[in-house]
Design an enzyme around this catalytic site. Structure first.
Site, short mmCIF file in Angstrom:
data_model
loop_
_atom_site.label_atom_id
_atom_site.label_comp_id
_atom_site.label_asym_id
_atom_site.label_seq_id
_atom_site.Cartn_x
_atom_site.Cartn_y
_atom_site.Cartn_z
N ASP A 196 1.01 -1.15 -0.04
CA ASP A 196 0.14 -0.03 -0.21
C ASP A 196 0.74 1.23 0.03
O ASP A 196 1.76 1.30 0.67
CB ASP A 196 -0.85 -0.06 1.35
CG ASP A 196 -1.81 1.06 1.36
OD1 ASP A 196 -2.60 1.39 0.52
OD2 ASP A 196 -1.72 1.99 2.38
N GLU A 233 1.70 -0.28 -4.76
CA GLU A 233 0.70 0.65 -5.19
C GLU A 233 1.27 1.98 -5.69
O GLU A 233 1.62 2.67 -4.57
CB GLU A 233 -0.42 0.87 -4.12
CG GLU A 233 -1.73 1.63 -4.67
CD GLU A 233 -2.31 2.16 -3.47
OE1 GLU A 233 -3.24 3.34 -3.86
OE2 GLU A 233 -1.72 2.51 -2.66
C1 LAG Z 1 -3.35 4.96 -0.23
N1 LAG Z 1 -2.67 4.93 -1.22
O1 LAG Z 1 -1.37 5.25 -1.25
C2 LAG Z 1 -5.03 4.60 -0.76
O2 LAG Z 1 -5.12 5.09 -2.15
C3 LAG Z 1 -5.86 5.36 0.07
O3 LAG Z 1 -7.28 5.06 -0.20
C4 LAG Z 1 -5.56 4.93 1.35
O4 LAG Z 1 -6.44 5.83 2.37
C5 LAG Z 1 -4.07 5.56 1.92
N2 LAG Z 1 -3.11 4.88 0.73
C6 LAG Z 1 -3.75 5.13 3.20
O5 LAG Z 1 -3.60 3.55 3.15
C7 LAG Z 1 -7.58 4.94 2.95
C8 LAG Z 1 -8.73 5.88 2.71
C9 LAG Z 1 -8.71 7.21 3.60
C10 LAG Z 1 -8.52 6.82 5.15
C11 LAG Z 1 -7.11 6.05 4.87
C12 LAG Z 1 -6.58 5.54 6.39
O6 LAG Z 1 -9.05 6.26 1.49
O7 LAG Z 1 -10.00 7.91 3.29
O8 LAG Z 1 -8.31 7.97 5.58
O9 LAG Z 1 -7.21 4.88 4.14
O10 LAG Z 1 -7.68 4.93 7.00
C13 LAG Z 1 -9.09 8.12 7.02
C14 LAG Z 1 -10.09 9.28 6.87
C15 LAG Z 1 -9.29 10.54 6.67
C16 LAG Z 1 -8.30 10.87 7.84
C17 LAG Z 1 -7.41 9.61 7.94
C18 LAG Z 1 -6.45 9.56 9.13
O11 LAG Z 1 -10.94 9.15 5.47
O12 LAG Z 1 -10.18 11.75 6.69
O13 LAG Z 1 -7.64 12.03 7.72
O14 LAG Z 1 -8.28 8.35 7.90
O15 LAG Z 1 -7.14 9.39 10.28
#
Ligand code: LAG
Ligand code: CA
Length: 474
Positions: A196, A233
Site C-alpha cells: 500500500d 501501489e
Molecule cells: C492509499 N494509497 O497510497 C490509498 O489509495 C488510500 O485510499 C488509503 O487511504 C491510503 N493509501 C492509506 O492507506 C484510505 C482511505 C482514507 C483513509 C485512509 C486511512 O482512502 O480515506 O483516511 O485509508 O484509514 C481516513 C479518513 C481521513 C483521515 C485519515 C486519518 O478518511 O479523513 O484523515 O483516516 O485518520
C-alpha cells in the site's frame, strides 16, 4: 526478481476485499482452486484501528497498530488455516501490506488485537514503535507536516498522507520490524505482497526491506530460492515526478491507466486497439499489475477516475472479459460488496463484525456480497487467460461495437456491445470443433481448414465469445 508469481501457470489474482479468513479458505476449496485462480489478495491482516465513531469503515484497516495477525478478517489461527487450505488447492495468498504509516494523528486507544497506542505520541507498543521510528519533521518540507504538493517528491514521501503518522523507512529498526512482519507471513506460506502507498515510500527503503525477506517457504510448495512476489501501489496517471518506473527494481507496479483505458474502450470500441500506451508511461506488460477497478477507485477514493465497476453491470463484464482476453500485464480482478456510501464497511451484524459470505444455490453470492469473480463470463475468461498464456494478440478485428482477436494459435475472443453478432472471422486456430466457453459448450464452434469460423453471439447479459485449444468445460 520480485515480479514473478508462482502459480503453475495460473494467471489471475482475485481481491476478496474484506472477506474473513474462514470464508476465503472455503472459497479456495469450493471455487478458486477448481477454476484455476492464481491467488487471493486479502485485506490487511495486521492489527488495525477500530474506527467505531465512523461506523467501522473499510479504511480503518489502512491504519496499522501492530503487526499481530488480529484483524476484522480473523485471528492468526484462522489466517494459518486459510493459507494452508488455499495452498493445498494451488491458490496462493497475497498480503496487503500497509507499512508507509501507522494510524492517523489524533487517534489513541486499543486496536483490533488488543494493543494500546497513542498516535500523537508516536507510541505503538505492540510493535514496538516510538517517536524515533517516524520520519523526522525536518525531512518534510510542508508547513503543516501533511502532503499537499504532489510535484514535490520529498513532500510526497516524507510528509503525512491524509494525517497518517509516517514511518521512517530510512531507519534500520523500522526496516527490521517491517521485514520481520513480512518474514512471519512468508513462514506461514504466503506468496507475496501488495504494498500500500508505495508512492509515499522511497524505492531505496523498499529495496532494503525486501532485501531482508526470506525466500518463499518450500514446505508450502514453492520452489527453492523463490523470492516473494511484490506489487507496489503507485498511483501514476502521468503528470507527476514520481512514476511507476521508479519502482521496477522492487517488483511490479499497479497500472491505474489500464482501467481508464478499458473504461474509455468499452465506451468506444475503436479505442480498444492500443490498451498498452508506452508513450503515456504505462508499465510494460512484464512490470504491470493491471485491473479494471480496485477497492479505492470503485468508491471514489485514491483519486477515483473514469473507471468501470460492478455498478456498470454488462459494461463491467465486457471490460473485465476483454482485459482477461488481452495479453497485457498480470491481472487482478475485484470482488466487492454493495455499499451506499464510500466509507461503508463490509456486510456486518454490527459492532464491527463481518458477516459470512452467502453462496446461493445458483452459485451467485448473497448477503450483500457482489462476487464479481463468480459472474459466469468473468470466471470462464479466467480459464481462457490460463489457456492462452504466453501468446500474443493476432487477427485483430474491430468494427463499430464489435471486437475480436486471437491469442496466437491457442484461443479466440470476441465481444459485442448489444448482444447480437454474426460474422465469419479468421480465428488463427487449427481446424476442428470447439466448445464455446461462456455458454459452457452449449454452443459448439467449427473452425474451418483455413482458420475461419462463424462467430455468433446472442446473449444480452454476457455478449462475449471465447474458444481455446484444449478448453473443455469445467
Ligand atoms: C492509499 N494509497 O497510497 C490509498 O489509495 C488510500 O485510499 C488509503 O487511504 C491510503 N493509501 C492509506 O492507506 C484510505 C482511505 C482514507 C483513509 C485512509 C486511512 O482512502 O480515506 O483516511 O485509508 O484509514 C481516513 C479518513 C481521513 C483521515 C485519515 C486519518 O478518511 O479523513 O484523515 O483516516 O485518520
Ligand atoms: Ca512516507
Amino acid at each position: 526478481a520480485y515480479d514473478t508469481p508462482y502459480c503453475d501457470g495460473r494467471q489471475t489474482i482475485v481481491h476478496l476485499f474484506e472477506w474473513k479468513w474462514t470464508d476465503i479458505a472455503a472459497e479456495c476449496e469450493r471455487f478458486l482452486g477448481p477454476n484455476e485462480f492464481c491467488a487471493v489478495q486479502v485485506s490487511p491482516p495486521m492489527e488495525h484501528l477500530l474506527a467505531s465513531s465512523s461506523g467501522y469503515p473499510w479504511w480503518q484497516r489502512y491504519q496499522p497498530i501492530s503487526y499481530k495477525l488480529e484483524s476484522r478478517s480473523g485471528n492468526e489461527a484462522e489466517f494459518i488455516d486459510m493459507v494452508n487450505r488455499c495452498n493445498a488447492v494451488g491458490v496462493r495468498i497475497i498480503v496487503d501490506a500497509v507499512v508507509n504509516h501507522m494510524t492517523g494523528i489524533g487517534q489513541s486507544g486499543t486496536g483490533s488485537g488488543g494493543s494500546s497506542f497513542n498516535a500523537d505520541n508516536r507510541d505503538f507498543p505492540g510493535v514496538p514503535y516510538g517517536y524515533n521510528d517516524f520520519t523526522p519533521r525536518d525531512q518534510c518540507p510542508s508547513s503543516d507536516g501533511q502532503i499537499h504538493d504532489y510535484s514535490n517528491v520529498n513532500e510526497v514521501r516524507n510528509c503525512m498522507l491524509v494525517g497518517l503518522t509516517d514511518l521512517y523507512g530510512g531507519s534500520d529498526y523500522v526496516r527490521q520490524k517491517v521485514s520481520e512482519y513480512f518474514n512471519h507471513v512468508i513462514d506461514l506460506g504466503v506468496m507475496g505482497f501488495r504494498v500500500d502507498a508505495s508512492k509515499h515510500m522511497w524505492p531505496g527503503d523498499l529495496e532494503a526491506i525486501q532485501g531482508l525477506t526470506k525466500d518463499l517457504n518450500t514446505d508450502a510448495g514453492f520452489p527453492a530460492g523463490a523470492r516473494p512476489f511484490f506489487y507496489h501501489e503507485v498511483i501514476d496517471q502521468g503528470g507527476e515526478p514520481i512514476t511507476v518506473q521508479d519502482y521496477f527494481s522492487v517488483g511490479r507496479t499497479t497500472e491505474f491507466r489500464f482501467g481508464k483505458k478499458i473504461a474509455w474502450g468499452v465506451n468506444d470500441f475503436s479505442q480498444l486497439g492500443n490498451i498498452y500506451d508506452a508513450g503515456w508511461g504505462m508499465a510494460p506488460s512484464d512490470k504491470a499489475l493491471n485491473f479494471v477497478d480496485n477497492h479505492d477507485n470503485q468508491r471514489g477514493h485514491g483519486g477515483g477516475g473514469d473507471i468501470l465497476t460492478f455498478q456498470n453491470g454488462k459494461d463491467y463484464t465486457l471490460g473485465v472479459c476483454f482485459s482477461l482476453a488481452h495479453d497485457y500485464g498480470f491481472m487482478r480482478i475485484m470482488s466487492s460488496y454493495y455499499f451506499d456510501n464510500s466509507d461503508q464497511g463490509p456486510p456486518s451484524g454490527g459492532g464491527g463484525s463481518t458477516s459470512d459470505v452467502v453462496i446461493n444455490d445458483d452459485g451467485t453470492c448473497g448477503g450483500g456480497w457482489v462476487c464479481e469473480h463468480r459472474w459466469n463470463a468473468i470466471t470462464q475468461m479466467v480459464r481462457f487467460r490460463n489457456a492462452v498464456a504466453g501468446t500474443s494478440i493476432e487477427n485483430w478485428y474491430q468494427e463499430g461495437d464489435n471486437v475480436a482477436f486471437s491469442r496466437g494459435n491457442k484461443g479466440f475472443f470476441a465481444m459485442t456491445k448489444y448482444g447480437s453478432f454474426d460474422k465469419t472471422l479468421q480465428t488463427g486456430l487449427p481446424a476442428g470443433t470447439y466448445c464455446e466457453l461462456i455458454s459452457h459448450c452449449a454452443n459448439q464452434v467449427t473452425v474451418n481448414a483455413d482458420g475461419t469460423a462463424m462467430v455468433s453471439i446472442h446473449n444480452e447479459q454476457e455478449p462475449v465469445f471465447a474458444i481455446c485449444v484444449g478448453c473443455g468445460d469445467g
